[in-house]
Design a protein around this motif. Structure first.
Motif, PDB file in Angstrom:
ATOM      1  N   GLY A 147      14.519  10.119 -10.305  1.00 51.17           N
ATOM      2  CA  GLY A 147      14.955   9.494 -11.835  1.00 51.17           C
ATOM      3  C   GLY A 147      13.975   8.175 -12.473  1.00 51.17           C
ATOM      4  O   GLY A 147      13.369   8.569 -12.898  1.00 51.17           O
ATOM      5  N   SER A 148      15.925   7.657 -12.525  1.00 53.90           N
ATOM      6  CA  SER A 148      14.830   6.736 -12.988  1.00 53.90           C
ATOM      7  C   SER A 148      14.046   5.681 -11.920  1.00 53.90           C
ATOM      8  O   SER A 148      13.854   4.296 -12.239  1.00 53.90           O
ATOM      9  N   SER A 149      14.472   5.933 -10.546  1.00 55.97           N
ATOM     10  CA  SER A 149      13.394   4.930  -9.781  1.00 55.97           C
ATOM     11  C   SER A 149      12.955   6.052  -9.045  1.00 55.97           C
ATOM     12  O   SER A 149      12.888   7.123  -8.708  1.00 55.97           O
ATOM     13  N   GLN A 150      11.738   4.968  -8.214  1.00 54.58           N
ATOM     14  CA  GLN A 150      11.196   6.140  -7.501  1.00 54.58           C
ATOM     15  C   GLN A 150      11.060   5.423  -6.469  1.00 54.58           C
ATOM     16  O   GLN A 150      11.051   4.290  -5.732  1.00 54.58           O
ATOM     17  N   TYR A 151      11.234   6.441  -4.648  1.00 55.47           N
ATOM     18  CA  TYR A 151      11.024   5.186  -3.145  1.00 55.47           C
ATOM     19  C   TYR A 151      10.137   5.408  -3.170  1.00 55.47           C
ATOM     20  O   TYR A 151       9.139   6.610  -3.155  1.00 55.47           O
ATOM     21  N   LEU A 152       8.775   4.838  -2.386  1.00 54.77           N
ATOM     22  CA  LEU A 152       7.730   3.981  -1.918  1.00 54.77           C
ATOM     23  C   LEU A 152       7.820   4.095  -0.741  1.00 54.77           C
ATOM     24  O   LEU A 152       9.065   3.794   0.370  1.00 54.77           O
ATOM     25  N   ALA A 153       7.349   4.731  -0.032  1.00 51.96           N
ATOM     26  CA  ALA A 153       6.834   4.928   1.316  1.00 51.96           C
ATOM     27  C   ALA A 153       5.602   4.153   1.496  1.00 51.96           C
ATOM     28  O   ALA A 153       4.234   4.620   0.843  1.00 51.96           O
ATOM     29  N   THR A 155       0.869  -0.808   0.067  1.00 52.04           N
ATOM     30  CA  THR A 155      -0.290  -0.043   0.050  1.00 52.04           C
ATOM     31  C   THR A 155       0.669   0.754   0.210  1.00 52.04           C
ATOM     32  O   THR A 155       1.853   1.610   0.868  1.00 52.04           O
ATOM     33  N   VAL A 156       1.126   1.656  -1.030  1.00 55.37           N
ATOM     34  CA  VAL A 156       1.483   3.159  -1.240  1.00 55.37           C
ATOM     35  C   VAL A 156       1.399   4.486  -0.394  1.00 55.37           C
ATOM     36  O   VAL A 156      -0.135   4.728  -0.935  1.00 55.37           O
ATOM     37  N   LYS A 157       1.708   4.804   0.486  1.00 60.88           N
ATOM     38  CA  LYS A 157       1.708   6.171   0.833  1.00 60.88           C
ATOM     39  C   LYS A 157       1.930   7.655   0.214  1.00 60.88           C
ATOM     40  O   LYS A 157       1.483   7.841  -0.391  1.00 60.88           O
ATOM     41  N   VAL A 158       3.758   7.961   0.281  1.00 57.10           N
ATOM     42  CA  VAL A 158       3.722   8.768  -0.785  1.00 57.10           C
ATOM     43  C   VAL A 158       5.551   7.954  -1.998  1.00 57.10           C
ATOM     44  O   VAL A 158       5.638   6.755  -1.538  1.00 57.10           O
ATOM     45  N   SER A 159       4.711   8.492  -2.829  1.00 56.36           N
ATOM     46  CA  SER A 159       6.389   7.867  -3.928  1.00 56.36           C
ATOM     47  C   SER A 159       6.896   9.334  -4.570  1.00 56.36           C
ATOM     48  O   SER A 159       6.193  10.362  -4.675  1.00 56.36           O
ATOM     49  N   GLU A 160       8.117   9.390  -4.455  1.00 54.94           N
ATOM     50  CA  GLU A 160       9.525   9.605  -4.517  1.00 54.94           C
ATOM     51  C   GLU A 160      10.125  10.193  -5.812  1.00 54.94           C
ATOM     52  O   GLU A 160      10.418   9.038  -6.320  1.00 54.94           O
ATOM     53  N   TYR A 161       9.835  10.702  -6.634  1.00 56.48           N
ATOM     54  CA  TYR A 161      10.655  10.535  -8.154  1.00 56.48           C
ATOM     55  C   TYR A 161      12.241  10.670  -7.886  1.00 56.48           C
ATOM     56  O   TYR A 161      12.234  12.339  -7.543  1.00 56.48           O
ATOM     57  N   ASP A 207       5.165   7.093 -15.093  1.00 58.74           N
ATOM     58  CA  ASP A 207       3.614   7.761 -13.775  1.00 58.74           C
ATOM     59  C   ASP A 207       4.471   7.200 -12.188  1.00 58.74           C
ATOM     60  O   ASP A 207       5.060   6.341 -11.737  1.00 58.74           O
ATOM     61  N   LEU A 208       4.092   8.119 -11.434  1.00 55.61           N
ATOM     62  CA  LEU A 208       4.037   8.117  -9.678  1.00 55.61           C
ATOM     63  C   LEU A 208       3.487   6.570  -9.508  1.00 55.61           C
ATOM     64  O   LEU A 208       2.732   6.152 -10.229  1.00 55.61           O
ATOM     65  N   LEU A 209       4.416   5.789  -9.638  1.00 55.13           N
ATOM     66  CA  LEU A 209       3.370   4.171  -8.457  1.00 55.13           C
ATOM     67  C   LEU A 209       3.314   4.450  -7.276  1.00 55.13           C
ATOM     68  O   LEU A 209       2.772   4.870  -6.495  1.00 55.13           O
ATOM     69  N   THR A 210       1.818   3.151  -7.487  1.00 59.07           N
ATOM     70  CA  THR A 210       0.687   3.699  -6.608  1.00 59.07           C
ATOM     71  C   THR A 210       0.017   2.257  -6.226  1.00 59.07           C
ATOM     72  O   THR A 210       1.288   1.164  -6.272  1.00 59.07           O
ATOM     73  N   ASP A 211      -0.705   1.848  -5.297  1.00 55.65           N
ATOM     74  CA  ASP A 211      -0.818   0.157  -4.160  1.00 55.65           C
ATOM     75  C   ASP A 211      -0.826  -0.469  -5.296  1.00 55.65           C
ATOM     76  O   ASP A 211      -0.934  -0.462  -6.418  1.00 55.65           O
ATOM     77  N   GLY A 212      -0.212  -1.101  -5.151  1.00 52.86           N
ATOM     78  CA  GLY A 212      -0.397  -2.839  -6.486  1.00 52.86           C
ATOM     79  C   GLY A 212       0.460  -3.755  -5.697  1.00 52.86           C
ATOM     80  O   GLY A 212       1.270  -3.964  -4.260  1.00 52.86           O
ATOM     81  N   THR A 213       0.627  -4.933  -6.290  1.00 45.29           N
ATOM     82  CA  THR A 213       2.375  -6.004  -6.440  1.00 45.29           C
ATOM     83  C   THR A 213       3.080  -5.916  -6.525  1.00 45.29           C
ATOM     84  O   THR A 213       3.509  -5.603  -8.117  1.00 45.29           O
ATOM     85  N   TYR A 214       4.108  -6.104  -5.896  1.00 47.19           N
ATOM     86  CA  TYR A 214       5.719  -5.361  -6.267  1.00 47.19           C
ATOM     87  C   TYR A 214       6.181  -7.001  -5.702  1.00 47.19           C
ATOM     88  O   TYR A 214       5.382  -8.270  -5.219  1.00 47.19           O
ATOM     89  N   THR A 259       9.891   0.802   2.703  1.00 42.85           N
ATOM     90  CA  THR A 259      10.587   1.927   1.987  1.00 42.85           C
ATOM     91  C   THR A 259      11.002   0.473   0.818  1.00 42.85           C
ATOM     92  O   THR A 259      12.146  -0.186   1.960  1.00 42.85           O
ATOM     93  N   ALA A 260      11.122   1.749  -0.168  1.00 40.60           N
ATOM     94  CA  ALA A 260      11.121   0.985  -1.330  1.00 40.60           C
ATOM     95  C   ALA A 260      12.208   0.918  -2.906  1.00 40.60           C
ATOM     96  O   ALA A 260      10.819   2.332  -2.665  1.00 40.60           O
TER      97      ALA A 260
END
Length: 362
Positions: free
Chosen positions: A312-318, A304-310, A337-344, A327-328
């Motif tokens: 560049g080539s990666s996004q930090y997910l809280a 369950t993604v609370k915050v997506s931080e862009y 696009d900014l990542l959201t809830d889902g299966t990783y 943290t991912a």
């Protein structure tokens, strides 16, 4: 000949002991970085090597000489402090050569050492400038040059880059690494920044509460942390620790918790078999998550993604893994696009397991 040896060194201020018992051997020509949180004792250790703090007990050897009670100026060391501490009324050449002039070294020797140090640090065009006419990075190079001209046996650095901005710190890290190669001298460096430690050190000494937690190469301390403190301190973003338990199902060992069930990798199976406890702490590094499975080692996890931080080539997910905050760091490319809830997916071959009671790695 050894570089620096600390033998059962302790330091107390009255009834307060800040370094209980510390032993460490630093090889000649080695670049060793002490790292740890504020108050862990790393700067005190450096100051004892320099002779600026007296040891309470133990022995300090530099080269083959016991310097435990030797004055700082007689230890054949050069020290660079966090503050530039440049004389504002002197130009760069005068600042860099001050110690040699004070020691009444021959003029020709002073000029030659100054020339070599200035060339090495790319300061030759600025020798006539005053400190107020220099940038922060140039001032720090002058401070280093003041030490280099002395041609000391050991160079000590006490958080010399902490006053610089992020971009300048990055370039100065490279300059320090190159300087070490050029001088081929023993260097001991103190910082609270684990990125500095990882990028410059031959070996890293990780400290907590006056105790050494682990000593090893950057690769060793990052890939095989000895305990949960080292695991979470080394790495940015830091490792997530989650309470879990071990279980067996159809010949496969799993580590499970609320919201996840992951197979234990082969490299940990023997350690798990030898562990008497079923309760463990699971360690997940952010960079071992992915948007899609890359190999058979990747197992699905619902986030369950609370915050997506862009970035560049990666996004930090809280995010939340079940009830657990994690943290991912997911590589998806700069156009995603900014990542959201889902299966990783998590690379189970890169998981870490720790004993819940002792906090030591399995």
């Amino acid at each position: 000949m050894s570089g620096v040896s600390l033998r059962n060194v302790s330091k107390s201020y009255g009834d307060v002991t800040v370094i209980p018992d510390l032993s460490l051997d630093i090889a000649e020509g080695e670049f060793v970085v002490f790292v740890g949180p504020s108050g862990c004792g790393k700067s005190t250790t450096l100051r004892m090597i320099a002779g600026l703090e007296k040891v309470t007990s133990g022995q300090i050897v530099i080269g083959d000489r016991d310097v435990t009670w030797v004055k700082p100026k007689e230890r054949d060391i050069a020290m660079v402090f966090q503050s530039y501490a440049l004389y504002p009324h002197m130009n760069v050449a005068e600042n860099m050569s001050f110690a040699l002039r004070l020691a009444k070294r021959p003029k020709a020797e002073i000029e030659e050492r100054l020339r070599v140090a200035a060339d090495m640090l790319e300061l030759t065009p600025y020798l006539d400038r005053k400190p107020k006419d220099l940038s922060g990075g140039q001032r720090q190079r002058v401070a280093m040059g003041r030490s280099i001209v002395r041609d000391a046996y050991v160079f000590l650095f006490d958080e010399p880059l902490s006053n610089l901005d992020a971009k300048l710190r990055s370039s100065m890290r490279t300059e320090l690494a190159l300087l070490h190669k050029k001088l081929d001298r023993t260097m001991v460096y103190v910082t609270h920044d684990q990125i500095e430690a990882m990028t410059m050190a031959d070996r890293i000494v990780i400290m907590k509460d006056g105790h050494i937690q682990q000593v090893g190469s950057p690769k060793d301390v990052y890939n095989t942390p000895r305990n949960t403190f080292v695991a979470t301190f080394m790495g940015s973003p830091s490792m997530t620790l989650i309470p879990a338990e071990l279980s067996d199902d159809g010949g496969t060992t799993f580590v499970s918790g609320d919201g996840f069930r992951l197979p234990v990798p082969d490299r940990l199976k023997e350690a798990v078999r030898n562990s008497a406890r079923r309760q463990v702490t699971l360690g997940l590094r952010p960079e071992h998550f992915a948007a899609e499975a890359r190999t058979n080692n990747f197992a699905p996890v619902d986030l369950t993604v609370k915050v997506s931080e862009y970035v560049g080539s990666s996004q930090y997910l809280a995010a939340q893994l079940g009830p657990h905050a994690i943290t991912a760091a997911v590589e998806v490319g700069p156009e995603a696009d900014l990542l959201t809830d889902g299966t990783y997916h998590f690379d189970t071959s890169r998981m870490y397991l720790f004993d819940t009671q002792t906090e030591q790695a399995l």
